[in-house]
Design an enzyme around this catalytic site. Structure first.
Site, mmCIF file in Angstrom:
data_model
loop_
_atom_site.group_PDB
_atom_site.id
_atom_site.type_symbol
_atom_site.label_atom_id
_atom_site.label_comp_id
_atom_site.label_asym_id
_atom_site.label_seq_id
_atom_site.Cartn_x
_atom_site.Cartn_y
_atom_site.Cartn_z
ATOM 1 N N TYR A 60 14.854 39.107 -15.403
ATOM 2 C CA TYR A 60 14.034 39.731 -16.390
ATOM 3 C C TYR A 60 15.372 40.348 -17.356
ATOM 4 O O TYR A 60 16.251 40.686 -16.957
ATOM 5 C CB TYR A 60 13.499 40.820 -16.070
ATOM 6 C CG TYR A 60 11.952 40.580 -16.207
ATOM 7 C CD1 TYR A 60 11.585 40.428 -17.658
ATOM 8 C CD2 TYR A 60 10.889 40.571 -15.427
ATOM 9 C CE1 TYR A 60 10.292 40.411 -17.723
ATOM 10 C CE2 TYR A 60 9.527 40.371 -15.668
ATOM 11 C CZ TYR A 60 9.238 40.312 -17.024
ATOM 12 O OH TYR A 60 7.741 39.933 -17.089
ATOM 13 N N GLU A 62 14.632 42.063 -20.859
ATOM 14 C CA GLU A 62 14.238 42.809 -22.111
ATOM 15 C C GLU A 62 15.415 43.337 -22.764
ATOM 16 O O GLU A 62 16.141 44.130 -22.056
ATOM 17 C CB GLU A 62 13.062 43.564 -21.668
ATOM 18 C CG GLU A 62 11.805 42.774 -21.453
ATOM 19 C CD GLU A 62 10.709 43.798 -21.189
ATOM 20 O OE1 GLU A 62 10.794 44.951 -21.233
ATOM 21 O OE2 GLU A 62 9.689 43.244 -20.810
ATOM 22 N N ASP A 206 10.772 27.150 -42.706
ATOM 23 C CA ASP A 206 10.348 26.834 -41.250
ATOM 24 C C ASP A 206 11.056 25.293 -41.247
ATOM 25 O O ASP A 206 10.420 24.234 -41.568
ATOM 26 C CB ASP A 206 8.988 26.749 -41.287
ATOM 27 C CG ASP A 206 8.478 26.461 -39.643
ATOM 28 O OD1 ASP A 206 9.200 25.685 -39.099
ATOM 29 O OD2 ASP A 206 7.467 26.514 -39.248
ATOM 30 N N THR A 232 12.278 25.493 -34.211
ATOM 31 C CA THR A 232 12.184 25.235 -32.740
ATOM 32 C C THR A 232 13.582 24.726 -32.402
ATOM 33 O O THR A 232 14.271 24.158 -33.239
ATOM 34 C CB THR A 232 11.249 24.220 -32.469
ATOM 35 O OG1 THR A 232 11.413 22.955 -33.108
ATOM 36 C CG2 THR A 232 9.481 24.645 -32.596
ATOM 37 N N LYS A 235 13.125 19.622 -30.853
ATOM 38 C CA LYS A 235 12.719 18.533 -31.696
ATOM 39 C C LYS A 235 13.912 17.589 -31.962
ATOM 40 O O LYS A 235 14.599 17.355 -30.877
ATOM 41 C CB LYS A 235 12.186 18.875 -32.823
ATOM 42 C CG LYS A 235 10.652 19.549 -32.856
ATOM 43 C CD LYS A 235 9.785 19.636 -34.108
ATOM 44 C CE LYS A 235 8.421 20.418 -33.850
ATOM 45 N NZ LYS A 235 8.456 21.599 -33.912
ATOM 46 N N ARG A 241 12.485 23.305 -25.110
ATOM 47 C CA ARG A 241 11.519 23.867 -25.759
ATOM 48 C C ARG A 241 11.518 25.421 -25.882
ATOM 49 O O ARG A 241 11.865 26.119 -24.936
ATOM 50 C CB ARG A 241 10.229 23.763 -25.047
ATOM 51 C CG ARG A 241 9.731 22.412 -24.683
ATOM 52 C CD ARG A 241 8.411 22.067 -24.263
ATOM 53 N NE ARG A 241 7.589 22.233 -25.442
ATOM 54 C CZ ARG A 241 7.277 21.258 -26.307
ATOM 55 N NH1 ARG A 241 7.723 19.967 -26.328
ATOM 56 N NH2 ARG A 241 6.707 21.477 -27.695
HETATM 57 N N1 DSN Z 1 3.241 20.337 -32.995
HETATM 58 C C1 DSN Z 1 4.429 20.303 -33.743
HETATM 59 C C2 DSN Z 1 4.484 19.100 -34.407
HETATM 60 O O1 DSN Z 1 4.411 18.058 -33.523
HETATM 61 O O2 DSN Z 1 5.114 18.944 -35.348
HETATM 62 C C3 DSN Z 1 4.551 21.275 -34.658
HETATM 63 O O3 DSN Z 1 4.257 22.485 -34.190
#
Ligand code: DSN
Length: 431
Positions: A60, A62, A206, A232, A235, A241
């Site tokens: 933890y 925080e 974003d 994120t 990707k 993740r």
């Molecule tokens: N679910 C993601 C995507 O596949 O683009 C976006 O959040």
């Protein structure tokens, strides 16, 4: 470290929980015998997986490094400091917050830092490529804020910047968002900045989909233009993740407070450490070569699919993804996704702009090249994939010929994937 326990112990898992061990092996096998064209996925490195499976998962923490609400944080503090420093260097950002659990959490924190409930927020409509957190009524963003949607031009299928400006002047949004989940063209960040300045709005980008390409210098960076960049890390960036926020130094405190304690409690320190690993990997020349190849592969794949009668939305791609309109083939996005799935190719159904069909059916599919590029595939393989995908999309599984065709594609997919395995066979524990 031989003989020292440090983390993942697959033999112990197999002994203690064979059912979950079988799931892990099954998923690894699936990733190794299928083709992954989901635009938002790519296999992480074994080093990223090692950090994710480490004892940092027990801690933890925080708060922020040096200011935690728990003792025993000296090691996780170091992990977070490294992640922050590497993210700032990689993206040339004043400030980085590496704690968001996901892209949606990062967006929630950015809204909290930049706007008040009820404020007007201008973002791309979901059916035109936007995201759930960009103002969908089913999400906090549409429920707690006043969403206004901009669209793509019906002819070019590219962002209608004149409409963005007109809507901004009319609604005086507190926040303008650009960045999308299924928009294949480059975004003109400078133009968005000018519009935001004209109406006194914050500009949030974003960058979840294309941040990996930004890291690899294959597409322009939004960092010099945006007040806040959210993303994120899993990707095309190939990290764990999770989420990430970059911002100008004036907003650093507001962003940090919006992540913790406003939107989240304890950060996932194993994921933070894995983000640090991914940022270092993404700073290497090999990652730059990967990012450039991702874009070349996407262009090649789209061109070959266009020859097969699939119309690329917006006329093609500048990035890692494309949306293909299948109406000329008389196949819905849902049927195409299911046929591809049977043939061992993962894609997702996707609406096309101004789609007359509801999203559950959709007129198109979205494809992406980060995963297959990570596996080492290049232009010749994109041509092979296009033929396999087109054969699968056309094959009606309700007919004997169609079912046979799907079996044939599945065999060819397995062969191609076997030439470029997602994880090297010698790393795989088998019974
Ligand atoms: N679910 C993601 C995507 O596949 O683009 C976006 O959040």
């Amino acid at each position: 470290m031989e003989g020292t326990f440090w983390g993942p112990d697959f033999a112990a898992l197999e002994r203690d929980d064979p059912e979950i061990a079988a799931v892990l092996l099954g998923e690894l096998a699936r990733q190794r015998v299928t083709l992954n064209l989901v635009a938002s996925e790519s296999p992480t490195s074994p080093a990223v997986l090692a950090a994710l499976g480490s004892t940092l998962a027990n801690k933890y923490a925080e708060g922020y490094p040096g200011q935690r609400y728990y003792g025993g944080c000296e090691q996780v503090d170091r992990a977070e400091e490294l992640a922050v420093q590497r993210a700032r260097e990689l993206f040339g950002a004043d400030h980085a917050n590496v704690q968001p659990h996901s892209g949606a959490s990062a967006n929630l924190a950015a809204y909290a830092a930049l706007a008040e409930p009820g404020d007007p927020v201008l973002a791309m409509g979901l059916p035109h490529g936007g995201h759930l957190t960009h103002g969908s009524r089913a999400n906090f963003s549409g429920r707690w804020f006043h969403p206004i949607a901009y669209h793509v031009d019906p002819d070019t299928e590219e962002i209608d910047y004149d409409e963005v400006r007109e809507l901004s002047l009319a609604h005086q949004p507190k926040l303008i968002i650009c960045g999308a989940m299924s928009y294949p063209r480059l975004i003109d960040f400078a133009r968005f900045r000018r519009i935001a300045d004209e109406v006194g709005a914050y500009l949030m980008v974003d960058a979840a989909h294309f941040i990996g390409l930004v890291a690899g210098r294959a597409v322009p960076s939004p960092v010099p233009y945006a007040d806040v960049v959210t993303s994120t890390t899993h990707k095309a960036l190939r990290g764990p993740r999770g989420g990430l926020i970059l911002c100008r130094s004036e907003l650093a405190q507001r962003i940090d407070k919006a992540v913790f304690p406003f939107a989240q409690g304890g950060p996932m320190m194993h994921a933070v450490a894995a983000k640090a690993v991914a940022f270092r990997e993404a700073s290497r020349p090999a990652f730059r070569a990967y990012a450039e190849q991702v874009v070349r592969n996407a262009r090649e794949l789209v061109a070959a699919l266009a020859e097969e009668g699939m119309r690329p939305v917006a006329g093609g791609t500048d990035t890692h993804l494309a949306v293909l309109d299948l109406r000329a083939l008389g196949v819905s996005g849902r049927d195409a996704e299911q046929r591809c799935e049977r043939a061992g190719i993962s894609v997702n159904r996707n609406v096309v702009p101004y789609d007359p069909v509801r999203p559950a059916i959709a007129s198109g599919i979205r494809i992406g090249t980060p995963a297959v590029t990570t596996q080492g595939m290049a232009e010749p393989e994109m041509r092979r994939i296009a033929l396999l995908l087109a054969t699968a999309v056309r094959a009606d599984p309700g007919t004997p010929a169609g079912a046979d065709a799907l079996t044939g594609v599945r065999d060819s997919v397995r062969e191609l994937a076997g030439e470029f395995p997602a994880y090297l066979p010698e790393l795989v524990t088998t019974r």
